[in-house]
Design a protein around this motif. Structure first.
Motif, short mmCIF file in Angstrom:
data_model
loop_
_atom_site.label_atom_id
_atom_site.label_comp_id
_atom_site.label_asym_id
_atom_site.label_seq_id
_atom_site.Cartn_x
_atom_site.Cartn_y
_atom_site.Cartn_z
N GLY A 99 -11.60 78.74 95.09
CA GLY A 99 -11.49 77.96 93.99
C GLY A 99 -10.32 77.01 93.67
N GLU A 100 -9.73 76.79 94.79
CA GLU A 100 -8.69 75.68 94.62
C GLU A 100 -9.18 74.46 94.00
OE1 GLU A 100 -5.13 74.17 97.46
OE2 GLU A 100 -6.92 74.40 98.32
N SER B 162 -8.32 63.37 68.38
CA SER B 162 -8.62 64.39 67.39
C SER B 162 -8.27 65.71 67.58
CB SER B 162 -10.11 64.20 66.88
OG SER B 162 -10.68 62.97 66.50
N GLY B 163 -7.36 65.71 68.68
CA GLY B 163 -7.03 67.05 69.20
C GLY B 163 -8.05 67.84 69.96
N ASN B 164 -9.07 67.32 70.25
CA ASN B 164 -10.23 67.99 71.16
C ASN B 164 -9.73 67.86 72.88
OD1 ASN B 164 -12.33 68.33 69.24
ND2 ASN B 164 -12.49 66.32 69.29
N ALA B 165 -9.48 68.97 73.33
CA ALA B 165 -9.02 69.34 74.66
C ALA B 165 -10.13 69.14 75.74
CB ALA B 165 -8.62 70.54 74.97
N LEU B 166 -9.65 68.29 76.68
CA LEU B 166 -10.56 67.78 77.91
C LEU B 166 -9.99 68.22 79.16
CD1 LEU B 166 -10.53 65.27 75.70
CD2 LEU B 166 -12.48 64.86 77.29
N GLU B 167 -10.72 68.93 80.03
CA GLU B 167 -10.03 69.31 81.36
C GLU B 167 -11.18 68.42 82.52
OE1 GLU B 167 -9.57 72.95 84.44
OE2 GLU B 167 -11.17 73.10 82.95
N PHE B 168 -10.22 67.81 83.27
CA PHE B 168 -10.72 67.00 84.47
C PHE B 168 -10.52 67.94 85.60
CE2 PHE B 168 -11.75 64.08 81.14
CZ PHE B 168 -12.81 63.29 81.56
N LYS B 169 -11.12 67.95 86.55
CA LYS B 169 -10.87 68.70 87.64
C LYS B 169 -11.68 68.08 89.13
CE LYS B 169 -12.41 72.82 86.33
NZ LYS B 169 -12.56 74.25 86.34
N ALA B 170 -11.12 68.29 90.11
CA ALA B 170 -11.54 67.99 91.50
C ALA B 170 -11.45 69.00 92.59
CB ALA B 170 -11.05 66.84 91.92
N PHE B 171 -12.54 69.11 93.39
CA PHE B 171 -12.26 70.00 94.34
C PHE B 171 -12.28 69.55 95.86
CE2 PHE B 171 -13.92 72.46 91.06
CZ PHE B 171 -13.44 73.79 91.23
N ARG B 172 -11.66 69.57 96.61
CA ARG B 172 -11.69 69.05 98.05
C ARG B 172 -12.77 69.50 98.69
NH1 ARG B 172 -5.73 70.11 99.12
NH2 ARG B 172 -4.76 67.88 98.80
N ASP B 173 -13.25 70.74 98.61
CA ASP B 173 -14.35 71.30 99.14
C ASP B 173 -15.14 71.87 98.04
OD1 ASP B 173 -16.37 72.90 100.24
OD2 ASP B 173 -14.70 74.28 101.11
N GLU B 174 -16.08 71.08 97.51
CA GLU B 174 -17.01 71.33 96.55
C GLU B 174 -17.81 72.70 96.65
OE1 GLU B 174 -19.55 68.33 94.99
OE2 GLU B 174 -17.87 67.04 94.57
N GLN C 286 -16.46 75.52 96.82
CA GLN C 286 -15.58 75.97 96.35
C GLN C 286 -15.76 76.30 94.60
OE1 GLN C 286 -12.81 78.40 97.69
NE2 GLN C 286 -14.55 77.88 98.86
N ILE C 287 -16.65 75.39 93.92
CA ILE C 287 -16.73 75.21 92.58
C ILE C 287 -17.00 76.78 92.02
CG2 ILE C 287 -18.02 74.29 90.79
CD1 ILE C 287 -18.34 71.81 92.45
N PHE C 288 -17.65 77.35 92.46
CA PHE C 288 -18.14 78.89 91.78
C PHE C 288 -17.54 79.91 92.86
CE2 PHE C 288 -21.49 75.66 90.78
CZ PHE C 288 -21.34 75.90 89.33
#
Length: 143
Positions: free
Chosen positions: A114-115, A125-137, A139-141
């Protein structure tokens, strides 16, 4: 010849305090195109998905936090998984716009299943956002 399955687009409606700063942030900082709107909501093309900012000041920006990988992660957040290079370009864009990070860009679960590259920040408005990326997709799950 195999045909790649198209991933369905998601729709998310979320509360914001007001529309002016929301429009500037999602359009000018994140680069989202706008769609339909009124004086109470705005549609955004959020990296190919439809998100709608609805004026609801009492509901915006509220979230508990959970410890993940040594960081306090906002329990309520949304975002997208970008290609590795696109994620790094977004980091540069956010820095250019003086974005304050809740969790600065870093590699989470390094060397483990999962790296991923990840970062958290708040909209106006204080809403949290997360952006991510995987070198090896693949690994997403990963577990």
């Amino acid at each position: 010849m195999s045909k790649e399955k198209k991933i369905p687009r998601f729709h998310l409606a979320f509360p914001v305090k007001e529309l002016k700063d929301t429009l500037i942030f999602y359009r000018d900082v994140l680069g989202c195109e706008t769609g339909r709107s009124s004086d109470k909501w705005i549609d955004f093309n959020f990296f190919g998905h439809q998100v709608v900012a609805h004026v609801s000041p009492d509901d915006a920006g509220k979230s508990a936090k959970n410890e993940v990988d040594g960081h306090e992660v906002p329990a309520k957040h949304f975002g997208v998984i970008l290609e590795w290079d696109e994620w790094h370009k977004l980091v540069e864009r956010l820095i250019e716009h003086n974005t304050e990070f809740v969790i600065a860009p870093y590699i989470r679960f390094e060397g483990e299943p999962g790296e991923q590259a990840t970062m958290f920040f708040l909209d106006p408005s204080g809403n949290a956002l997360e952006f991510k990326a995987f070198r090896d997709e693949s690994q997403i799950f990963a577990v």
